[in-house]
Scaffold this motif. Structure first.
Motif, PDB file in Angstrom:
ATOM      1  N   VAL A  88       0.820  -1.145  -0.028  1.00 18.56           N
ATOM      2  CA  VAL A  88      -0.030  -0.092   0.083  1.00 18.56           C
ATOM      3  C   VAL A  88       0.898   1.323  -0.019  1.00 18.56           C
ATOM      4  CG1 VAL A  88      -1.640   1.585   1.365  1.00 18.56           C
ATOM      5  CG2 VAL A  88      -2.044  -1.036   1.112  1.00 18.56           C
ATOM      6  N   CYS A  89       1.760   1.162   0.814  1.00 14.41           N
ATOM      7  CA  CYS A  89       2.466   2.523   0.908  1.00 14.41           C
ATOM      8  C   CYS A  89       3.732   2.690  -0.193  1.00 14.41           C
ATOM      9  CB  CYS A  89       3.113   2.512   2.267  1.00 14.41           C
ATOM     10  SG  CYS A  89       1.891   2.837   3.750  1.00 14.41           S
ATOM     11  N   GLY A  90       4.236   1.563  -0.555  1.00 12.95           N
ATOM     12  CA  GLY A  90       5.414   1.619  -1.455  1.00 12.95           C
ATOM     13  C   GLY A  90       5.005   2.321  -2.781  1.00 12.95           C
ATOM     14  N   ARG A  91       3.560   2.398  -3.089  1.00 14.52           N
ATOM     15  CA  ARG A  91       3.046   3.217  -4.452  1.00 14.52           C
ATOM     16  C   ARG A  91       3.705   4.356  -4.536  1.00 14.52           C
ATOM     17  NH1 ARG A  91      -1.854   3.499  -5.808  1.00 14.52           N
ATOM     18  NH2 ARG A  91      -1.745   2.402  -7.683  1.00 14.52           N
ATOM     19  N   SER A  92       3.784   5.133  -3.135  1.00 17.70           N
ATOM     20  CA  SER A  92       3.921   6.625  -3.298  1.00 17.70           C
ATOM     21  C   SER A  92       5.283   6.850  -2.993  1.00 17.70           C
ATOM     22  CB  SER A  92       3.364   6.911  -1.680  1.00 17.70           C
ATOM     23  OG  SER A  92       4.053   6.537  -0.580  1.00 17.70           O
ATOM     24  N   GLU A  93       6.371   5.803  -2.945  1.00 16.98           N
ATOM     25  CA  GLU A  93       7.501   6.197  -3.304  1.00 16.98           C
ATOM     26  C   GLU A  93       8.084   5.892  -4.690  1.00 16.98           C
ATOM     27  OE1 GLU A  93       9.917   6.601  -0.612  1.00 16.98           O
ATOM     28  OE2 GLU A  93       8.379   6.488   1.131  1.00 16.98           O
TER      29      GLU A  93
ATOM     30  N   VAL B  63       1.490   6.863   6.974  1.00 18.77           N
ATOM     31  CA  VAL B  63       0.056   7.519   7.059  1.00 18.77           C
ATOM     32  C   VAL B  63      -0.437   6.086   6.604  1.00 18.77           C
ATOM     33  CG1 VAL B  63      -1.770   8.857   6.502  1.00 18.77           C
ATOM     34  CG2 VAL B  63       0.632   9.855   6.661  1.00 18.77           C
ATOM     35  N   GLN B  64      -1.687   5.543   7.307  1.00  9.15           N
ATOM     36  CA  GLN B  64      -2.429   4.528   6.689  1.00  9.15           C
ATOM     37  C   GLN B  64      -3.855   4.820   6.937  1.00  9.15           C
ATOM     38  OE1 GLN B  64      -1.094   1.262   9.210  1.00  9.15           O
ATOM     39  NE2 GLN B  64       0.851   1.025   7.992  1.00  9.15           N
ATOM     40  N   GLY B  74      -5.101   2.327   2.121  1.00 12.58           N
ATOM     41  CA  GLY B  74      -4.103   3.152   1.275  1.00 12.58           C
ATOM     42  C   GLY B  74      -3.162   3.734   2.283  1.00 12.58           C
ATOM     43  N   GLY B  75      -2.330   4.393   1.880  1.00 15.35           N
ATOM     44  CA  GLY B  75      -1.405   5.076   2.644  1.00 15.35           C
ATOM     45  C   GLY B  75      -0.179   5.770   1.803  1.00 15.35           C
ATOM     46  N   LEU B  76       0.869   6.268   2.697  1.00 14.00           N
ATOM     47  CA  LEU B  76       2.143   6.969   2.186  1.00 14.00           C
ATOM     48  C   LEU B  76       3.110   6.631   3.131  1.00 14.00           C
ATOM     49  CD1 LEU B  76       2.659   9.809   2.994  1.00 14.00           C
ATOM     50  CD2 LEU B  76       1.105  10.516   1.446  1.00 14.00           C
ATOM     51  N   THR B  77       4.130   6.902   2.499  1.00 11.99           N
ATOM     52  CA  THR B  77       5.421   6.883   3.544  1.00 11.99           C
ATOM     53  C   THR B  77       6.013   8.405   3.322  1.00 11.99           C
ATOM     54  OG1 THR B  77       5.940   4.690   2.944  1.00 11.99           O
ATOM     55  CG2 THR B  77       7.676   5.917   3.891  1.00 11.99           C
TER      56      THR B  77
END
Lengths: 293, 411
Positions: A88-93, B63-64, B74-77
């Motif tokens: 989920v979070c890796g996509r934003s990287e 953020v989750q 969803g989320g982001l680093t």
């Protein structure tokens, strides 16, 4: 016989070659989120094994490892947890190299103090059951509300009375209960790897020695709760009865009550009877574990 | 089932669940928001433009967004420092995440935008068409108003064109079907007049549209300027607030330091003063006692000295006069010797009965007008003015007293 052996060898070497190709692809740069999804979804087994391996190494290095199936399952469970977050979070990287990003994510998790709730007793079936419930309650409101049922045997109405909720929140509690019964509980059991046989055995143990079973459950749930309560907001500490009383009578801190009382046996006893306007005057609640939703 | 098979089954189950990840979320369910795996609040799932603003003391790492059933939606680093924004698509809805990490902590802003309904989609299509008609791309703040104006203008233009067509058609029909004379006379000039009127109206409309365009353009510029001014103002305010905060912290620190230093000095001075006072009192007490003792000794020494002087004078006189002193003179010498002896303190030793208190002993000595001397093996030395009675008798008297156990002259 010889043909079969050769076939197996060929198949193994084929798998190895596939694996190498996948790892190579993961090492290359991906530029878009869609590309990331595509590459990673094809490499889930490789990534799961990698995260599991890292978790095992962490447990070994911290002196918490034993060569048994309980520890293997524990490492697999946390490997899967890391992988889910990565997906989920890796996509934003992006743009990134997925393999290195994944390694750094796992390393970052393992560099935190107490990255997961480890206690040898929590690896046995009863401990795994309780750990699974409480861990799920941290990320799922359905599980959080269901924790009242599993700990004290209460239904939605009881939860509403005990926590002193208003009409709007009450509807939500009923929905939480319904969803948990429909799918949430089974999903949690699957995630912690509890088989039907293990669940049945736990049920039998409870029937045979109810008191001993419940007191053991209370001991273990306290261990789990004290770890997972750290995921609550910072400003949710334990309170005295008068402080809880203020909160109930003035009607604020609805979230506080729901979250903290579900995750703290002591505070539940402290705040017992405050939310029901005096209708719950019985004995203070003790842990009466309910295995089924 | 063996352990290997059980593990394989568990692994397959986990992989399957990772592959599917079903999100059970009805349209009205809130979305749980987590920062660094710690729950911070929720976004109202049913609200249009629901927002959540969170300010953290620590840096925001992850953020989750999770559904009520715990599914990770969803989320982001976030980067260690700076901004990161991301748009998370949840079914047809969208959550826009914006993280800003600074030197001290970070902030998260989440904006939930639900999927547009049928009517809003229809409205949007019409607005797009009118946008194309006016061929402009206004600022978002003005978009709604401009679209309204453009849409109204388009409708008006369509209505006018329709009316004109209708009139022309009516006119032609009238031409083709000749009517009574009166009718032709009245009807033929009407469409021409109407046409002119409509043309005039169209001209006016075009002028109005141009004016509206101009007004909108100037408004747009004004809004841009206003936004720039607001940005400047907010940055100035931020820097001002941070300066104020820094100054306040500095003042608080200094006040705290000064207060602490003063307290410490006061305490030190007070304790030093107390110690000095105590020392002074003890010294005064000692001095008083010494003074008292010395004055007594001086008195006795002076008395003794006086006696010695007298004796010396007598001895010198006897020596100078040589032999054969007269009986009167001898008598005088004897008297003077006796007087000298009387002036010398009389010393005796005494022991007291068991259980006699020191206070009683002191009182007894005081009554005798004597002074206590050394104590040796239970015997107390006492010096008094020579008694009027002979020493033996004096001792007998002493021994008869209640607190005295024994008395003697020699040590």
């Amino acid at each position: 016989m010889a043909v079969t052996r050769m076939h197996n060898t060929l198949s193994k070497s084929h798998v190895m070659a596939d694996r190498m190709a996948t790892v190579n692809r993961l090492e290359e740069v991906v530029s878009t989120s869609d590309e990331f999804d595509q590459v990673v979804s094809q490499a889930l087994p490789v990534l799961l094994d990698r995260a599991t391996g890292y978790t095992k190494r962490f447990l070994r290095e911290t002196g918490q490892w034993s060569d048994d199936i309980e520890h293997e399952k524990f490492a697999l469970r946390w490997g899967s947890e890391y992988l889910e977050r990565f997906l989920v979070c890796g996509r934003s990287e992006v743009p990134c190299r997925p393999l290195f990003l994944f390694d750094s994510l796992v390393a970052k998790q393992h560099s935190k103090p107490e990255p997961f709730c480890y206690h040898p007793d929590l690896l046995r079936p009863l401990g795994r059951y309780l750990d699974g419930l409480v861990a799920r309650a941290v990320v799922s409101r359905d599980a959080l509300i269901a924790l009242y049922h599993h700990s004290y045997g209460w239904g939605a109405g009881d939860v509403i009375a005990v926590t002193g909720l208003n009409g709007l929140e009450s509807q939500r509690i009923y929905k939480n209960f319904r969803r948990w019964r429909e799918s949430g509980w089974q999903r949690t059991m699957d995630e912690v790897g509890l088989t039907k046989a293990e669940l049945a055995e736990l049920g039998q143990q409870q029937q045979r020695h109810r008191q001993r079973f419940n007191s053991e459950a209370e001991r273990l749930i306290r261990v789990a709760q004290s770890h997972y309560r750290k995921s609550e907001p910072d400003h949710y500490p334990c309170l005295s009865r008068s402080q809880w009383g203020d909160m109930f009578t003035q009607g604020y801190g609805c979230d506080y009550r729901i979250w903290h009382l579900a995750l703290c046996l002591d505070c539940m006893q402290t705040a017992w009877g405050l939310g029901s306007s005096g209708s719950l005057t019985g004995e203070k609640p003790r842990l009466e574990l309910q295995m089924r939703p | 089932m063996g352990h290997e098979e059980e593990l394989d089954a568990y692994r397959s189950q986990l992989l399957e669940s990772l592959n599917s990840r079903p999100a059970i979320r009805s349209w009205s369910d809130p979305i749980q928001v987590y920062i660094n795996e710690r729950r911070v609040g929720e976004l109202e799932g049913a609200g249009i433009g629901a927002t959540l603003q969170v300010q953290c003391v620590d840096h925001i790492e992850t953020v989750q967004l999770r559904a009520e059933d715990g599914t990770l939606l969803g989320g982001l680093t976030a980067p260690e420092c700076g901004y990161r924004t991301d748009r998370v698509q949840i079914s047809a809805d969208t959550v826009e995440l914006s993280v800003h990490n600074m030197a001290q902590g970070g902030t998260l802003s989440a904006l939930f935008t639900p999927a547009p309904s049928f009517w809003s989609r229809a409205w949007k299509s019409i607005a797009d068409v009118t946008d194309r008609v006016v061929a402009r791309r206004p600022e978002p703040a003005l978009a709604y108003g401009m679209r309204m104006v453009a849409f109204t203008q388009a409708l008006l233009a369509i209505a006018v064109v329709g009316l004109v067509t209708d009139r022309i058609t009516t006119g032609r029909t009238s031409d083709r079907t000749p009517s009574p004379v009166v009718q032709t006379a009245t009807l033929s000039p009407a469409p021409v007049a109407d046409m002119a009127k409509f043309e005039q109206q169209l001209d006016e409309l075009a002028r109005m549209q141009a004016k509206v365009d101009d007004a909108l353009g100037s408004q747009q510029k004004g809004v841009v300027q206003l936004q720039q001014a607001l940005v400047k103002l907010s940055s100035t305010q931020e820097s001002f607030e941070s300066n104020v905060l820094t100054v306040r912290e500095e003042i608080e620190k200094r006040l705290e330091m000064v207060g602490r230093e003063t307290d410490r000095q006061t305490r030190q001075m007070a304790s030093r003063g107390r110690v000095e006072q105590e020392q002074l009192e003890a010294a005064i007490q000692n001095l008083t006692a010494d003074n008292h003792r010395l004055s007594k000794e001086v008195v006795s020494l002076e008395e003794y000295n006086q006696g010695l002087k007298t004796k010396l004078q007598t001895a010198v006189a006897s020596a100078s006069k040589g032999v054969d002193p007269s009986p009167e003179r001898l008598l005088k010498m004897a008297d003077s010797l006796q007087a000298t002896q009387q002036q010398m303190p009389f010393l005796f030793w005494v022991t007291f009965s068991d259980g006699t208190s020191q206070e009683s002993i002191d009182k007894w000595v005081y009554e005798k007008q004597g002074h206590k001397g050394a104590v040796s093996e239970g015997w107390q030395e006492v010096r008094i003015v020579p008694p009027a009675v002979p020493p033996d008798r004096f001792l007998e008297q002493i021994r008869g007293e209640k607190i005295v156990k024994a008395a003697r002259i020699s040590q």
